[in-house]
Write an enzyme that holds these catalytic residues in place. Sequence first.
Site, mmCIF file in Angstrom:
data_model
loop_
_atom_site.group_PDB
_atom_site.id
_atom_site.type_symbol
_atom_site.label_atom_id
_atom_site.label_comp_id
_atom_site.label_asym_id
_atom_site.label_seq_id
_atom_site.Cartn_x
_atom_site.Cartn_y
_atom_site.Cartn_z
ATOM 1 N N SER A 57 26.167 -15.297 27.074
ATOM 2 C CA SER A 57 25.686 -16.315 28.008
ATOM 3 C C SER A 57 25.468 -15.661 29.360
ATOM 4 O O SER A 57 26.156 -14.700 29.719
ATOM 5 C CB SER A 57 26.703 -17.454 28.145
ATOM 6 N N ASP A 156 11.874 -6.356 22.374
ATOM 7 C CA ASP A 156 11.874 -7.815 22.528
ATOM 8 C C ASP A 156 11.134 -8.226 23.800
ATOM 9 O O ASP A 156 11.591 -9.108 24.534
ATOM 10 C CB ASP A 156 13.303 -8.364 22.555
#
Length: 417
Positions: A57, A156
């Site tokens: 996170s 990515d």
Amino acid sequence: MAHCGFNETSPKVQTPRPEIVKPTHGTIDQSKKPVLFEIFGEIWTVQSQLGQGVSASVYRVSSGRAAATTTAAAVKEFQADTHGGDYGYHKERSVLEDIQGHKNIVTLYGVFTNHSCMGVVNHCLLLELLDVSVSDLLVRGSSATQVGREGYVHADLKPRNILWGADDEGFKLIDFGLSFKEGNQDVKYIQTDGYRAPEAELQNSLAQAGVEVDYGCTTAVDIWSLGIILLEMFSGVKLKDTVCSQEWKDNRTAIVDHLFASNSVVCPAIPVYHLRDLIKSMLLNEPKQRCTAETALLSPFFSIPFAPRIEDLVLLPTPVLRLLNLIDDSHLHNEEEYEDILEDMKEECQKYGSVVSLLIPKENPGKGEVFVEYVNSSDSKEAQRLLTGRTFDGKFVVATFYPLSAYKRGYLYQTVQ
């Protein structure tokens, strides 16, 4: 941040004490979302959650006793021993330490461990806090080069992983959790739907079917992703459904041509055929035939200077604000009125942050405009938000950001309206 080091065992880094993470009421992961981090002996407050993935996170955090000394940063907290959290932490830390120092790579300030009230130890990265992403810009309306030069495959690239660094005035890459050195691929599944190169698509499919494959994706997969990103930025729409279709596989070049032919909202200062040809060279099916990052930068598209439009300046924050629609020409040539206006504007602008300098040109370029330099982009963003729509001497304020580098050079160019 000079005290932040990369070595967790450095004597300059104090070990965080336990009981830092406490449950908080909110809409996202109420039982685990921290409200405080202790980082290098200082308490940092969690202001918001910026993102959440399977293994980590990301939070916006701030430290400082007074507004003038407040420092903002980002913390990426990896979940311990779940979904590859520890591996992801060590992977991303290693890559960032190896390619630190480039203006287009997010800055890693340091690493630390966080002890939850349940006794769980999580690894964390303290990172540069960046601003809007390319994804945000697409909704509202060349970083791969350094990675490739170092022999890394980002694996990515997508709009959400390219963020604006306001203080450096450039876009930066984030999220190196899938990255690897060419020839040393250690992850089976790479890239995100809509930005995945054909060879990565094949590799992922074989791996999912349990077929042993010799992983050999190169930086060419990043070039493919960048080509899709540029195409989305030009068209202003997400192209996931398009690039995942059979029609795209069969007629990719024709679709690119159609997007360019049908898009009439284009800055006339940029010959769009240069961008079209560059994108085509990035989207060749054969990896070895695609352009490299170095050859892409040689494209005429990158050699053409152009002035951004006012609406573009609003989207990309910098420490400098440009205030329009405030001052009549008559006030500029009355010295007493001019000095009063300077004082009034400085007093007003200081309500929103620390002002470094303020300039009101008496002649063109920039005649009658107010340029306000704040100590950082956080202050200027707050000022821009609060000043826009306000009235000053009966006039509605229009506040846009202005490039710090141009302001420092005294270059007050006229933007394209």
